[in-house]
Design a protein around this motif. Structure first.
Motif: not given
Lengths: 289, 268
Positions: A41-51, A249-260
């Motif tokens: 999950k994407d928590g703003y600026l961090t990644v929440i390790r939940e499936f 998605q990965m860098l500008d919006l910084d949503n790494r889970p969605l970008g991944s």
């Protein structure tokens, strides 16, 4: 001899360890990380390790993703078609007409442009095809046209031309190698058995060259679909392809889970298309073994 | 008679391949600031501007550091991979070699983005070093291909003769095999150097605030005033690449000739 074999195996494994370890650390591990991230999950600026499968459902429901993915596929397919069709006669010429001692000279000439600054080559196509570009300003100076040609301006056409140019040597080399492998006596046999030159080409040369054509198609298609520079420069950022979307998605919006999830989905689609393409051409590939 | 049409087509095709590169010097010496016809006059101002540019010099220094380091690293790793794959059989050889060669077909955006995500989550600061890590990875398959050709054309009896004459495995490698594959090593170094020098995507994502030549060029392309200077820079870069590749090709052929094999042509 058995112990000799074992020590050979051990030596081989020892030797392969450094490059293999490097590839695992720098390539395989990051790819697996991306795969793992796509389920987080994407928590703003961090990644929440939940499936979660949310990222994938967001990607699949996104009409922008559909548009951009479709555009990437169309552009890559067009580029592949253009490069392979244009490259085949050149590969044929290299294999059947050029004298053996001059072949490596020709191959060298063909590969040189490929190794020279990709970025500058892409930019030069923008210069060549642009509104006041070389073609338009040249034709205007010569008095052939009054208004600039618009069909080559900053659109999908110009992206296809640029990418087809960039990946041309990739298409020539596999076809050339396949043609080189053809036993020339088969062609003579075809002619001796009364086939015309065209029919011999159609029924003997072309099927035997198909593995090269298939390889060339995949080698052009896969990198083209992930091209970042050409849409950014030629399209002026207005007609993004999938690589630009992943980057945003990965860098500008910084949503790494969605970008991944986006990257994984795109890779799966490309892999699936490649497999279907291989399956369709399986009968040609089987002949070789 | 045979193949005249094909030859004409091949020549036109070559012209298409070289068209952008041929235009480069034309505009690099054109005194007009707009990249279009008709041309104005001849000037070397753009080259002079290039030399005086401090951030360009920094980009050049970074690019050279990266290219030298990653070509040496990739060639070292390539020697291991090529030697292992041409001389030995071991379990899992196919998949292992597949992974090593994977960067050849994987889009660079995937390689760089995934590496970037890992580096950032490990808290590694982006710098010239991170670009070296990425460039070594993408140069490794090319180095492996070139070196495999070199190792493949080796006559195994030369090595066995060395063992019979009392050399150890390492001294046989150093005294017999290494000199024979040396042209391949030089060719691989030059090739990797050229690839790294030109590589944009990985440098763009992994360099942080450090410019390399391609990322510098990319940042300047937005400013129309800078374009002529970029054309001049491009001319220099293309010339450099062509010289390096020609030397690489020379060594590749010499290596093949030295081991007495037949030239199959081409790098790939």
């Amino acid at each position: 001899m058995a112990s000799g074999n074992r020590s050979q195996t051990a030596q081989g494994l020892t030797l392969i360890t450094p490059p293999f370890a490097y590839a695992v650390l720098v390539l395989a591990a990051p790819l697996l990380t991306i795969l793992a991230y796509s389920f987080f999950k994407d928590g703003y600026l961090t990644v929440i390790r939940e499936f979660t499968l949310e990222n994938y459902s967001t990607v699949w429901a996104d009409p922008i993703f559909h548009r951009i993915m479709l555009r990437s596929l169309v552009v890559a397919a067009l580029v592949t078609l253009v490069t392979v069709v244009l490259a085949f006669p050149v590969a044929y010429f290299l294999s059947f007409v050029v004298a053996p001692q001059r072949k490596s000279m020709w191959l060298f000439l063909i590969t040189i442009p490929f190794w020279t600054s990709y970025l500058i080559r892409v930019f030069l196509w923008k210069v060549i095809l642009g509104y006041n570009g070389v073609i338009n300003s040249g034709l205007k100076t010569l008095g052939i046209i009054e208004q600039p040609l618009t069909f080559i301006l900053y659109n999908v056409n110009s992206m296809v031309i640029t990418l087809a140019h960039a990946y041309a040597p990739f298409a020539i080399l596999p076809i050339f190698i396949a043609l080189e492998k053809i036993d020339r006596s088969l062609l003579e046999a075809g002619r001796d058995l009364g086939e015309s030159r065209a029919m011999t080409f159609w029924r003997v040369t072309l099927p035997l060259a198909m593995p090269g054509v298939v390889a060339a198609s995949l080698i052009v298609f896969i990198p083209t679909i992930g091209d970042y520079v050409t849409p950014a420069l030629i399209g002026g950022g207005k007609i993004p392809m999938i690589a630009n979307m992943i980057q945003a998605q990965m860098l500008d919006l910084d949503n790494r889970p969605l970008g991944s999830a986006l990257a994984v989905t795109a890779m799966l689609i490309v892999a699936l298309i490649s497999l279907i393409f291989l399956a369709l051409n399986w009968r040609f590939l089987k002949v070789r073994q | 008679m045979k193949g005249r049409g094909l030859r004409a087509y091949a020549l036109i095709y070559l012209l298409f391949l070289y068209a952008p590169i041929l235009l480069l010097p034309i505009f690099a010496f054109n005194s007009g600031t707009v990249i279009a016809f008709p041309l104005r006059g001849i000037t070397t101002e753009w080259f002079a501007q290039m030399w005086g540019n401090a951030s360009l010099r920094r980009a050049l220094f970074n690019s050279l550091t990266i290219a030298v380091s990653s070509s040496v690293l990739a060639t070292c790793l390539g020697i291991f991979a090529a030697r292992a794959s041409t001389r030995f059989e071991f379990p899992g050889k196919g998949p292992i070699m597949g992974l090593i060669m994977l960067p050849l077909v994987l889009p660079e955006i995937i390689v760089s983005i995934s590496l970037l995500v890992v580096l950032l989550s490990l808290g590694v600061k982006l710098s010239v070093l991170t670009v070296i890590i990425g460039h070594t990875l993408i140069c490794m398959p090319y180095a492996t291909v070139i070196l495999s050709t070199a190792f493949n054309s080796l006559d195994r009896s030369l090595e066995e003769a060395a063992y019979d004459l009392g050399e150890t495995r390492w001294s046989a490698f150093r005294l017999v095999i290494l000199p024979l594959v040396m042209p391949g090593i030089i060719s691989s170094l030059l090739m990797s150097f050229t690839i790294s020098l030109d590589e944009f995507i990985i440098a763009f994502f992994l360099a942080g605030n450090e410019p390399t030549l391609p990322t510098y060029i990319f940042s300047q392309l937005r400013f129309p005033k800078q374009i002529p200077a970029i054309m001049a820079l491009g001319t220099v870069l293309v010339l450099l690449s062509v010289v390096l590749l020609t030397i690489a090709e020379y060594f590749r052929r010499r290596g093949i000739a030295r081991t007495g094999a037949k030239d199959t042509g081409g790098f790939l």
